[in-house]
Design a protein around this motif. Sequence first.
Motif, mmCIF file in Angstrom:
data_model
loop_
_atom_site.group_PDB
_atom_site.id
_atom_site.type_symbol
_atom_site.label_atom_id
_atom_site.label_comp_id
_atom_site.label_asym_id
_atom_site.label_seq_id
_atom_site.Cartn_x
_atom_site.Cartn_y
_atom_site.Cartn_z
ATOM 1 N N SER A 1 0.814 -1.220 0.000
ATOM 2 C CA SER A 1 0.000 0.000 0.000
ATOM 3 C C SER A 1 0.851 1.276 0.000
ATOM 4 C CB SER A 1 -0.937 -0.005 1.208
ATOM 5 O OG SER A 1 -0.163 0.095 2.389
ATOM 6 N N ILE A 2 2.168 1.118 -0.005
ATOM 7 C CA ILE A 2 3.037 2.300 -0.005
ATOM 8 C C ILE A 2 3.118 2.891 -1.413
ATOM 9 C CG2 ILE A 2 5.374 3.177 0.424
ATOM 10 C CD1 ILE A 2 5.808 0.842 2.371
ATOM 11 N N LYS A 3 2.694 4.150 -1.532
ATOM 12 C CA LYS A 3 2.727 4.792 -2.857
ATOM 13 C C LYS A 3 3.759 5.901 -2.924
ATOM 14 C CE LYS A 3 -1.727 3.407 -4.454
ATOM 15 N NZ LYS A 3 -2.107 2.627 -3.225
ATOM 16 N N SER A 4 3.888 6.633 -1.835
ATOM 17 C CA SER A 4 4.811 7.770 -1.892
ATOM 18 C C SER A 4 5.578 7.881 -0.584
ATOM 19 C CB SER A 4 4.026 9.057 -2.121
ATOM 20 O OG SER A 4 3.286 9.355 -0.953
ATOM 21 N N CYS A 5 6.834 8.282 -0.691
ATOM 22 C CA CYS A 5 7.688 8.412 0.473
ATOM 23 C C CYS A 5 8.413 9.747 0.433
ATOM 24 C CB CYS A 5 8.724 7.294 0.498
ATOM 25 S SG CYS A 5 7.985 5.644 0.536
ATOM 26 N N HIS B 1 2.923 12.221 2.641
ATOM 27 C CA HIS B 1 3.480 10.982 2.103
ATOM 28 C C HIS B 1 3.158 9.794 3.016
ATOM 29 C CE1 HIS B 1 5.721 14.104 -0.032
ATOM 30 N NE2 HIS B 1 6.079 13.192 -0.925
ATOM 31 N N ASP B 2 3.102 8.601 2.418
ATOM 32 C CA ASP B 2 2.785 7.399 3.206
ATOM 33 C C ASP B 2 3.886 7.108 4.215
ATOM 34 O OD1 ASP B 2 0.480 6.981 1.683
ATOM 35 O OD2 ASP B 2 1.634 5.952 0.128
ATOM 36 N N THR C 1 8.068 7.999 10.105
ATOM 37 C CA THR C 1 7.893 6.549 10.033
ATOM 38 C C THR C 1 9.183 5.856 10.426
ATOM 39 O OG1 THR C 1 6.566 7.024 8.076
ATOM 40 C CG2 THR C 1 6.975 4.703 8.579
ATOM 41 N N CYS D 1 9.390 1.548 -2.212
ATOM 42 C CA CYS D 1 8.579 2.725 -2.505
ATOM 43 C C CYS D 1 8.664 3.107 -3.980
ATOM 44 C CB CYS D 1 9.110 3.882 -1.646
ATOM 45 S SG CYS D 1 7.919 5.181 -1.477
#
Length: 277
Positions: A49-53, A74-75, A97, A206
């Motif tokens: 489910s990680i789209k953007s960092c 961002h995720d 995170t 990512c």
Amino acid sequence: DSFEEQYYPSSCLVMEAGVRVLRRKDPPFNKLPFGRLFPRQKLFRNVKSIKSCAIVSSAGSLAGSKLGRFIDSHDIVMRFNHAPTRGHEADVGSKTTIRVVNSQVVTKTEFDFAHAPIFRNVTIAAWDPGRYNGTLEDWLTSADYDLFTNYEIYRRRYPKSRAFLIDPHSVWRLWQSLQMFAGNRAIRRNPPSSGFIGLALLLPHCPQVDFIEYVPSTRLNGRCHYYSKEMNSGCTFGSWHPLAAEKLMALDMNVADDMSVFQFGILRIRRPDKLLC
Ligand code: NCC
């Protein structure tokens, strides 16, 4: 034609370094009591489910950037060492995170790694380069700073924490990628900075990474960190770490336009397609 043949994306070089955290099953840790300290969890939850960092450098020119809201959107948000958010939310956001920390920060009493709230309730990836061609056994007795003692204290205190050690061999492989990128310009045989290690650790997880104020923007103000008044351009342009090579390589991976990079201070780096590398 010849240009096309020679061109190999730097993002592929970074991916191939395979920067990773140590796992219980990795020799020699599979046979050592110390290895049982490593968390069983994965580095990140719900990787799919990680789209953007966002990676937030600690650069002084983040001061006044007002990028906090953008960063927090961002995720995953990665920060470094003891770089604070409190009191700087408007510029750097408040979400964290993961923190990539060097072995000085784990070791030196002033940072109080095992107790300070800043290192709690976030994923930790701690690194120490050890010797260039050293084995992992050597590393356990010859780390630049003995991060193992405080790592053990931390893990025993917080057994549910996600606190990992970065494989030092993978740090040196990343250094080799930098040397490959730099071609015939020899870079110093010192490990990359936490920022570049963080990028290499994050990219496989990512699809898109926004790296904030790593390549300096027009906000450049001579300050070392956004959280201190110290003036020191060496922090931005490098002295001990091969920082110039890191930043040129990061810029080579960037897909954002000049406005984004040099006015807003945002590099955008896409994870390369497996077919490309
Ligand atoms: O300063 P530091 O780096 O913690 O910065 C984290 C990441 O942001 C990049 N940065 C920082 C300042 C700046 N003006 N421009 C930047 O691009 C850095 O390059 C780095 O990628 C580190 O990498 O771990 C480092 O740690 C510090 C220090 O140990 C910790 O901050 C704890 O105090 C090192 N400084 C010293 O040892 C004096 C630094 O060399 C590397």
